[in-house]
Design an enzyme around this catalytic site. Structure first.
Site, PDB file in Angstrom:
ATOM      1  N   CYS A  55       0.833  -1.210   0.000  1.00  0.00           N
ATOM      2  CA  CYS A  55       0.000   0.000   0.000  1.00  0.00           C
ATOM      3  C   CYS A  55       0.869   1.262   0.000  1.00  0.00           C
ATOM      4  O   CYS A  55       1.589   1.531   0.970  1.00  0.00           O
ATOM      5  CB  CYS A  55      -0.923  -0.032   1.216  1.00  0.00           C
ATOM      6  SG  CYS A  55      -1.684   1.545   1.630  1.00  0.00           S
ATOM      7  N   CYS A  58       0.035   3.854   2.739  1.00  0.00           N
ATOM      8  CA  CYS A  58       0.501   3.345   4.042  1.00  0.00           C
ATOM      9  C   CYS A  58       1.955   3.769   4.260  1.00  0.00           C
ATOM     10  O   CYS A  58       2.329   4.219   5.351  1.00  0.00           O
ATOM     11  CB  CYS A  58       0.412   1.821   4.096  1.00  0.00           C
ATOM     12  SG  CYS A  58      -1.233   1.133   3.901  1.00  0.00           S
TER      13      CYS A  58
END
Length: 320
Positions: A55, A58
């Site tokens: 991600c 993230c």
């Protein structure tokens, strides 16, 4: 000479890196059950960053947002923070909360129940606003009673373990005592009734020693103000700093004074009242006294909302 300069450069870089690593949100290497216990002890909520390794947002949160000093100061004060891989140790969490977006942010109470859920990328200022909204929501859901509403824990109830530092920088843990414990709540060093009572408690020392009983005094004031209590009363008992009122809440003795009372205290006492406690809410504990048995069960209490009325030394001795 050149070699010395190189060593100095790397030394300074190492210091800089170490300083940066200590700023921002401090994520702990605990599982959820361990975090819940710690949250209960420290009267905090739980923040979980549920991420995946693939991600992009993230990674940006970890690089750009979480290291922010202001954000870290707020989160470290109010949350137990966990950094959990949703595809490894966090699979059950992802399933339980039906997570499909990453990064996902879970704000949980001390029992692991969801308080608020967010997802996506945020800069530090935006994420600070989210954290503040969670705390505001928690405080509004958990309204502190007034002096007429507060009741205090009753005889027969068991008090969960709590820990706190005393004036000697020693950690007191209720569960480690294995003896009767007398718990005395005071309002602060600015209260003459508290000081007089604490001073009188020293007369109990021989009785407490003969009956293998410990007495601790619980103060909502920070260590520098507790030092004033020690100076004024000359007490030899442990005076525990009840940071964030966690002990007062366990005993259900915490209340919010009326506005006119708060205004009077703030105008009359100044910084001795405004800056002495964990926050500026003005909350105070009832000046109650409890006696707990070896299993942390309440066997006697003196609970009177009138701060001028305190447990008599004779009554305390009768219950030991």
């Amino acid at each position: 000479m050149f070699t010395k300069i190189i060593y100095t450069f790397f030394f300074l870089v190492a210091i800089s890196f170490n300083a940066q690593s200590k700023t921002g949100i401090q994520f702990q290497t605990k599982n959820l059950e361990e975090a819940k216990k710690l949250a209960q002890q420290e009267n905090k909520l739980i923040f979980i960053d549920l991420y995946t390794t693939w991600c992009g947002p993230c990674k940006l949160m970890k690089k750009n947002t979480f290291p922010n000093p202001e954000l870290g100061e707020f989160f470290n004060k109010n949350f137990i923070s966990l950094y959990i891989d949703a595809e490894k140790e966090g699979t059950e969490l992802a399933k339980k909360f039906k997570i499909v977006n990453y990064p996902s942010f879970l704000f949980l109470d001390q029992n692991g129940e969801l308080v608020q859920y967010e997802y996506g990328y945020y800069n530090a200022a935006q994420f600070l606003n989210i954290g503040q909204s969670v705390i505001e929501k928690r405080n509004s859901d958990k309204k502190t009673p007034t002096i007429s509403e507060v009741k205090g824990k009753m005889v027969g109830e068991t008090i969960p373990n709590f820990t706190a530092k005393d004036q000697f920088e020693k950690t007191f843990s209720l569960s480690q005592e294995k003896k009767k414990t007398v718990v005395v709540f005071i309002r602060g060093q600015w209260c003459p009734y508290c000081n007089k009572y604490v001073e009188s408690l020293q007369n109990l020392a021989p009785e407490l020693q003969s009956k293998n009983t410990r007495l601790v005094i619980i103060s909502p004031e920070k260590p520098e103000f507790i030092a004033k209590t020690i100076s004024k009363t000359k007490t030899a008992y442990s005076v525990l700093y009840d940071e964030n009122y966690k002990i007062a809440e366990l005993f259900d003795v915490l209340y919010t004074p009326e506005k006119k009372t708060l205004d009077f205290y703030e105008n009359r006492l100044g910084d001795d009242f405004k800056k002495s406690r964990s926050d500026d809410s003005g909350r105070l504990p009832v000046s109650a006294t409890y006696i707990l048995d070896e299993n942390q069960k309440i066997i006697w209490r003196h609970f009177n909302p009138d701060y001028k009325e305190r447990a008599s030394l004779e009554d305390i001795v009768k219950q030991l």
